[in-house]
Design a protein around this motif. Structure first.
Motif, short mmCIF file in Angstrom:
data_model
loop_
_atom_site.label_atom_id
_atom_site.label_comp_id
_atom_site.label_asym_id
_atom_site.label_seq_id
_atom_site.Cartn_x
_atom_site.Cartn_y
_atom_site.Cartn_z
N GLU A 82 91.10 -108.64 -65.55
CA GLU A 82 92.72 -108.67 -65.35
C GLU A 82 93.14 -107.22 -64.87
OE1 GLU A 82 95.52 -109.18 -68.58
OE2 GLU A 82 96.46 -110.75 -67.43
N GLY A 111 108.49 -113.22 -66.85
CA GLY A 111 107.33 -112.80 -67.54
C GLY A 111 106.44 -111.70 -66.87
N SER A 157 97.25 -105.77 -64.57
CA SER A 157 98.74 -106.01 -64.90
C SER A 157 99.48 -104.90 -64.20
CB SER A 157 98.85 -106.22 -66.47
OG SER A 157 100.02 -106.28 -66.69
N TYR A 170 102.85 -105.30 -78.26
CA TYR A 170 103.00 -105.84 -76.90
C TYR A 170 104.56 -105.94 -76.85
CZ TYR A 170 102.59 -108.84 -72.93
OH TYR A 170 102.49 -109.30 -71.71
N TYR A 221 97.85 -103.32 -74.74
CA TYR A 221 96.83 -104.05 -74.09
C TYR A 221 95.58 -103.81 -74.84
CZ TYR A 221 99.73 -105.43 -70.29
OH TYR A 221 100.96 -106.01 -69.63
C1 AVJ Z 1 101.34 -113.08 -68.84
C2 AVJ Z 1 100.23 -111.65 -67.05
C3 AVJ Z 1 102.50 -111.09 -68.39
O1 AVJ Z 1 99.89 -108.91 -67.83
O2 AVJ Z 1 100.96 -108.33 -69.69
C4 AVJ Z 1 98.84 -109.79 -71.96
C5 AVJ Z 1 98.92 -110.99 -69.73
N1 AVJ Z 1 97.10 -109.65 -70.67
N2 AVJ Z 1 97.80 -109.11 -72.67
C6 AVJ Z 1 100.51 -109.28 -69.03
C7 AVJ Z 1 98.14 -110.30 -70.60
C8 AVJ Z 1 96.86 -109.11 -71.84
C9 AVJ Z 1 100.39 -110.81 -69.38
N3 AVJ Z 1 100.90 -111.55 -68.42
#
Ligand code: AVJ
Length: 318
Positions: free
Chosen positions: A279, A160, A281, A55, A205
């Motif tokens: 989600e 972020g 992103s 990450y 991810y």
């Molecule tokens: C907090 C929205 C920036 O989208 O990278 C991290 C959340 N989800 N791993 C992203 C997230 C899965 C993150 N954010």
């Protein structure tokens, strides 16, 4: 009031949570809002994600802020109030404040009043001459800025790559809202994750240790804890992939078998292989983010990047 009258206390936060969850699970395809990832356990798991070698966004953004804080601080005019949208931790703004000597007031805005007051008190202690003026509010909705900042120039901070969680249309709406809140001659520093090699994105991810899987599955655990749902966590699995056409990571929870789940007095049916979309992103290029910002009343004025992550400075018109 009679002796029998009772005050009925309605927990509006729980009611909204339950309403959103039932609406999302009743939709086709099923979905849940990513903002509900962040209960106590979810916030811990996200912290653990930011430390994973796969990450990169947090690490990259911190490095860019550290390397360029003096240049970024030059974007702020004299006598400035800095408003942070959705603060959480003050770790990132501290790097800016170190270099931004013209920032006289700092307004952290966050929906979690408890974390907000803790972080604000600590920051005030470490920066005795800065006026720290926390606002407990949902930063996506209009809120009242503290009257103590009248007469100061305004700047915003939105790090972020939180903006990536919005649909592009909603990201533009958020930027318009920020422009309206901050007014003319304002600046905004935004953290944005960039389009890149799909292998790098997929690994970020879907990490080898399965921390992101736990983070995703915690959403169902939270529904069991807080809404007395009966999700069998072993019957769902984490799926994350880069959708290159739409330039976004999608996260889903996949039902491993046909099953029925109960929540808030309803039965929700799942077919084998059916998913809950938890989600998106979104990833941008410098160009695509510049276009989005322009469409929302902002002009790109400067940017800093390592090729993976972008810190973009924007300005409203004079
Ligand atoms: C907090 C929205 C920036 O989208 O990278 C991290 C959340 N989800 N791993 C992203 C997230 C899965 C993150 N954010």
């Amino acid at each position: 009031m009679t002796a029998l009258a009772r005050k009925i206390v309605v927990d509006t936060a729980t009611t909204e949570f339950a309403t959103d969850v039932v609406a999302g699970l009743s939709a086709t395809p099923k979905r849940l809002p990513p903002k509900y990832f962040y209960d106590e356990r979810g916030s811990q798991l996200f912290e653990a994600i930011t430390a994973l070698k796969e990450y990169y966004p947090t690490r990259c953004e911190l490095a860019i802020l550290r390397e360029h804080n003096a240049d970024i601080a030059r974007v702020f005019g004299p006598k400035t109030a800095l408003v942070e949208f959705g603060t959480g931790s003050t770790r990132k703004v501290r790097i800016l404040l170190e270099a931004a000597k013209t920032v006289e007031a700092y307004v952290p805005v966050d929906i979690s009043a408890e974390m907000l007051s803790r972080e604000a008190a600590q920051l005030q202690h470490d920066h005795p001459r800065l006026r720290v003026l926390p606002v407990a509010a949902d930063f996506t909705l209009p809120f009242r800025l503290p009257s103590a900042i009248v007469g100061l120039a305004r700047a915003g901070f939105f790090p972020g790559s939180t903006i990536g969680n919005f649909e592009p249309h909603d990201a533009a709406a958020f930027l318009r809202h920020a422009a309206r809140m901050l007014g003319a001659r304002a600046t905004l520093i935004v953290g944005v994750d960039l389009v890149k090699d799909a292998g790098v994105l997929n690994a970020a991810y879907d990490d080898a240790q399965g921390v992101t899987a736990q983070f995703n599955l915690n959403l169902l655990a939270r529904l069991n804890r807080e809404l007395s749902a009966d999700f069998d966590l072993d019957a769902f699995s984490h799926r994350a992939f880069y959708n290159s056409e739409r330039r976004r990571i999608e996260m889903h929870l996949v039902s491993g078998r046909p099953q029925k789940v109960h929540i808030a007095g309803r039965a929700i049916e799942f077919a084998a292989g059916e998913t809950i979309h938890t989600e998106n992103s979104y990833k941008y290029t410098i160009e695509s983010f510049g276009l989005l910002a322009r469409s929302a009343g902002w002009t790109p004025v400067d940017s800093w990047t390592d090729g993976y992550f972008l810190v973009q400075a924007l300005a409203t018109r004079a």
